[in-house]
Motif scaffolding. Sequence first.
Motif, PDB file in Angstrom:
ATOM      1  N   TYR A  53     110.049  10.438  18.563  1.00 31.02           N
ATOM      2  CA  TYR A  53     108.897  10.029  19.382  1.00 31.02           C
ATOM      3  C   TYR A  53     107.606  10.667  18.876  1.00 31.02           C
ATOM      4  CZ  TYR A  53     112.229   8.109  22.732  1.00 31.02           C
ATOM      5  OH  TYR A  53     113.217   7.381  23.327  1.00 31.02           O
ATOM      6  N   ILE A  54     107.679  11.909  18.438  1.00 31.27           N
ATOM      7  CA  ILE A  54     106.490  12.580  17.896  1.00 31.27           C
ATOM      8  C   ILE A  54     106.037  11.884  16.616  1.00 31.27           C
ATOM      9  CG2 ILE A  54     105.669  14.721  16.837  1.00 31.27           C
ATOM     10  CD1 ILE A  54     107.456  16.203  18.886  1.00 31.27           C
ATOM     11  N   LEU A  55     106.980  11.540  15.744  1.00 30.92           N
ATOM     12  CA  LEU A  55     106.608  10.838  14.511  1.00 30.92           C
ATOM     13  C   LEU A  55     106.045   9.451  14.806  1.00 30.92           C
ATOM     14  CD1 LEU A  55     109.475  11.758  12.018  1.00 30.92           C
ATOM     15  CD2 LEU A  55     107.085  12.483  11.959  1.00 30.92           C
ATOM     16  N   MET A  56     106.581   8.772  15.807  1.00 28.72           N
ATOM     17  CA  MET A  56     106.038   7.453  16.170  1.00 28.72           C
ATOM     18  C   MET A  56     104.614   7.578  16.690  1.00 28.72           C
ATOM     19  SD  MET A  56     109.459   5.722  17.839  1.00 28.72           S
ATOM     20  CE  MET A  56     108.562   4.700  18.937  1.00 28.72           C
ATOM     21  N   ALA A  57     104.349   8.593  17.512  1.00 26.60           N
ATOM     22  CA  ALA A  57     102.990   8.803  18.016  1.00 26.60           C
ATOM     23  C   ALA A  57     102.035   9.155  16.872  1.00 26.60           C
ATOM     24  CB  ALA A  57     102.988   9.909  19.063  1.00 26.60           C
ATOM     25  N   ALA A  58     102.488  10.008  15.962  1.00 26.35           N
ATOM     26  CA  ALA A  58     101.645  10.354  14.815  1.00 26.35           C
ATOM     27  C   ALA A  58     101.385   9.130  13.943  1.00 26.35           C
ATOM     28  CB  ALA A  58     102.305  11.456  13.994  1.00 26.35           C
ATOM     29  N   GLY A  59     102.382   8.267  13.785  1.00 21.46           N
ATOM     30  CA  GLY A  59     102.196   7.043  13.016  1.00 21.46           C
ATOM     31  C   GLY A  59     101.165   6.125  13.629  1.00 21.46           C
ATOM     32  N   VAL A  60     101.174   6.005  14.958  1.00 18.86           N
ATOM     33  CA  VAL A  60     100.181   5.167  15.639  1.00 18.86           C
ATOM     34  C   VAL A  60      98.784   5.745  15.446  1.00 18.86           C
ATOM     35  CG1 VAL A  60      99.391   4.417  17.915  1.00 18.86           C
ATOM     36  CG2 VAL A  60     101.791   4.199  17.306  1.00 18.86           C
ATOM     37  N   VAL A  61      98.656   7.065  15.576  1.00 14.28           N
ATOM     38  CA  VAL A  61      97.336   7.701  15.408  1.00 14.28           C
ATOM     39  C   VAL A  61      96.824   7.512  13.981  1.00 14.28           C
ATOM     40  CG1 VAL A  61      96.147   9.936  15.363  1.00 14.28           C
ATOM     41  CG2 VAL A  61      97.663   9.363  17.266  1.00 14.28           C
ATOM     42  N   VAL A  62      97.674   7.727  12.984  1.00 11.18           N
ATOM     43  CA  VAL A  62      97.256   7.567  11.581  1.00 11.18           C
ATOM     44  C   VAL A  62      96.894   6.115  11.300  1.00 11.18           C
ATOM     45  CG1 VAL A  62      98.080   7.685   9.198  1.00 11.18           C
ATOM     46  CG2 VAL A  62      98.509   9.573  10.749  1.00 11.18           C
ATOM     47  N   PHE A  63      97.640   5.168  11.867  1.00 15.30           N
ATOM     48  CA  PHE A  63      97.346   3.743  11.679  1.00 15.30           C
ATOM     49  C   PHE A  63      95.977   3.389  12.261  1.00 15.30           C
ATOM     50  CE2 PHE A  63      97.611  -0.719  12.943  1.00 15.30           C
ATOM     51  CZ  PHE A  63      98.032  -1.298  11.757  1.00 15.30           C
ATOM     52  N   ILE A  64      95.684   3.867  13.470  1.00 15.04           N
ATOM     53  CA  ILE A  64      94.395   3.573  14.107  1.00 15.04           C
ATOM     54  C   ILE A  64      93.243   4.216  13.344  1.00 15.04           C
ATOM     55  CG2 ILE A  64      93.029   3.997  16.193  1.00 15.04           C
ATOM     56  CD1 ILE A  64      95.630   3.546  17.784  1.00 15.04           C
ATOM     57  N   VAL A  65      93.427   5.458  12.884  1.00 13.87           N
ATOM     58  CA  VAL A  65      92.378   6.126  12.092  1.00 13.87           C
ATOM     59  C   VAL A  65      92.137   5.357  10.792  1.00 13.87           C
ATOM     60  CG1 VAL A  65      91.855   8.216  10.775  1.00 13.87           C
ATOM     61  CG2 VAL A  65      92.687   8.390  13.105  1.00 13.87           C
ATOM     62  N   GLY A  66      93.205   4.868  10.172  1.00 15.74           N
ATOM     63  CA  GLY A  66      93.052   4.072   8.952  1.00 15.74           C
ATOM     64  C   GLY A  66      92.287   2.785   9.202  1.00 15.74           C
ATOM     65  N   LEU A  67      92.549   2.128  10.334  1.00 16.17           N
ATOM     66  CA  LEU A  67      91.801   0.915  10.666  1.00 16.17           C
ATOM     67  C   LEU A  67      90.330   1.209  10.920  1.00 16.17           C
ATOM     68  CD1 LEU A  67      94.183  -1.105  13.012  1.00 16.17           C
ATOM     69  CD2 LEU A  67      93.520  -1.635  10.672  1.00 16.17           C
ATOM     70  N   VAL A  68      90.043   2.312  11.596  1.00 13.01           N
ATOM     71  CA  VAL A  68      88.647   2.679  11.868  1.00 13.01           C
ATOM     72  C   VAL A  68      87.911   2.942  10.564  1.00 13.01           C
ATOM     73  CG1 VAL A  68      87.182   4.500  12.847  1.00 13.01           C
ATOM     74  CG2 VAL A  68      89.055   3.547  14.195  1.00 13.01           C
ATOM     75  N   GLY A  83     100.893   5.384   8.237  1.00 11.36           N
ATOM     76  CA  GLY A  83     101.135   5.241   9.668  1.00 11.36           C
ATOM     77  C   GLY A  83     102.352   4.384   9.958  1.00 11.36           C
ATOM     78  N   ILE A  84     102.510   3.310   9.203  1.00 14.31           N
ATOM     79  CA  ILE A  84     103.672   2.437   9.387  1.00 14.31           C
ATOM     80  C   ILE A  84     104.954   3.171   9.008  1.00 14.31           C
ATOM     81  CG2 ILE A  84     104.789   0.332   8.543  1.00 14.31           C
ATOM     82  CD1 ILE A  84     101.960  -0.881   8.323  1.00 14.31           C
ATOM     83  N   VAL A  85     104.921   3.920   7.902  1.00 11.58           N
ATOM     84  CA  VAL A  85     106.109   4.663   7.462  1.00 11.58           C
ATOM     85  C   VAL A  85     106.498   5.716   8.494  1.00 11.58           C
ATOM     86  CG1 VAL A  85     106.926   6.330   5.751  1.00 11.58           C
ATOM     87  CG2 VAL A  85     105.815   4.231   5.014  1.00 11.58           C
ATOM     88  N   LEU A  86     105.518   6.459   9.013  1.00  6.31           N
ATOM     89  CA  LEU A  86     105.814   7.458  10.037  1.00  6.31           C
ATOM     90  C   LEU A  86     106.412   6.817  11.283  1.00  6.31           C
ATOM     91  CD1 LEU A  86     102.745   9.873   9.870  1.00  6.31           C
ATOM     92  CD2 LEU A  86     105.101  10.356   9.224  1.00  6.31           C
ATOM     93  N   PHE A  87     105.870   5.680  11.679  1.00  2.05           N
ATOM     94  CA  PHE A  87     106.381   4.998  12.864  1.00  2.05           C
ATOM     95  C   PHE A  87     107.817   4.533  12.653  1.00  2.05           C
ATOM     96  CE2 PHE A  87     106.951   1.520  15.833  1.00  2.05           C
ATOM     97  CZ  PHE A  87     106.430   2.063  16.998  1.00  2.05           C
ATOM     98  N   VAL A  88     108.105   3.980  11.480  1.00  2.00           N
ATOM     99  CA  VAL A  88     109.463   3.489  11.205  1.00  2.00           C
ATOM    100  C   VAL A  88     110.469   4.637  11.155  1.00  2.00           C
ATOM    101  CG1 VAL A  88     110.884   2.406   9.424  1.00  2.00           C
ATOM    102  CG2 VAL A  88     108.726   1.374  10.076  1.00  2.00           C
ATOM    103  N   ILE A  89     110.111   5.729  10.484  1.00  2.00           N
ATOM    104  CA  ILE A  89     111.013   6.881  10.437  1.00  2.00           C
ATOM    105  C   ILE A  89     111.236   7.445  11.835  1.00  2.00           C
ATOM    106  CG2 ILE A  89     111.252   9.252   9.595  1.00  2.00           C
ATOM    107  CD1 ILE A  89     109.844   8.347   7.029  1.00  2.00           C
ATOM    108  N   GLY A  90     110.172   7.506  12.623  1.00  2.00           N
ATOM    109  CA  GLY A  90     110.317   7.983  13.999  1.00  2.00           C
ATOM    110  C   GLY A  90     111.191   7.072  14.837  1.00  2.00           C
ATOM    111  N   ALA A  91     111.064   5.758  14.660  1.00  3.18           N
ATOM    112  CA  ALA A  91     111.906   4.827  15.405  1.00  3.18           C
ATOM    113  C   ALA A  91     113.369   4.957  14.995  1.00  3.18           C
ATOM    114  CB  ALA A  91     111.414   3.397  15.182  1.00  3.18           C
TER     115      ALA A  91
END
Length: 85
Positions: free
Chosen positions: A34-49, A6-14
């Motif tokens: 922006y799509i990659l940043m949104a996907a990174g946030v979703v993957v990060f939250i799913v990983g935390l859950v 999730g962090i990697v996707l967010f950084v690449i998207g940024a």
Amino acid sequence: MSIGLGIVLFVIGAILAFALHIDVGWVDLPLVGYILMAAGVVVFIVGLVFLMRRRRTIATSHTSVDPRSGDTVRRDETSAPDDTI
């Protein structure tokens, strides 16, 4: 692993959204960013859950002496929360 992804996707998207100023005719790079940043946030939250829902096991062991026979009695108990993934 999903938190890191999730962090990697967010950084690449940024990087695509804010750092690159390249005009490509067939793709809109800021939108892809922006799509990659949104996907990174979703993957990060799913990983935390999934990290919070990890199964925890509690094991308890008791040793005592039976008063009638004088033998040593050992009792083991194992419990885990009811979380089916």
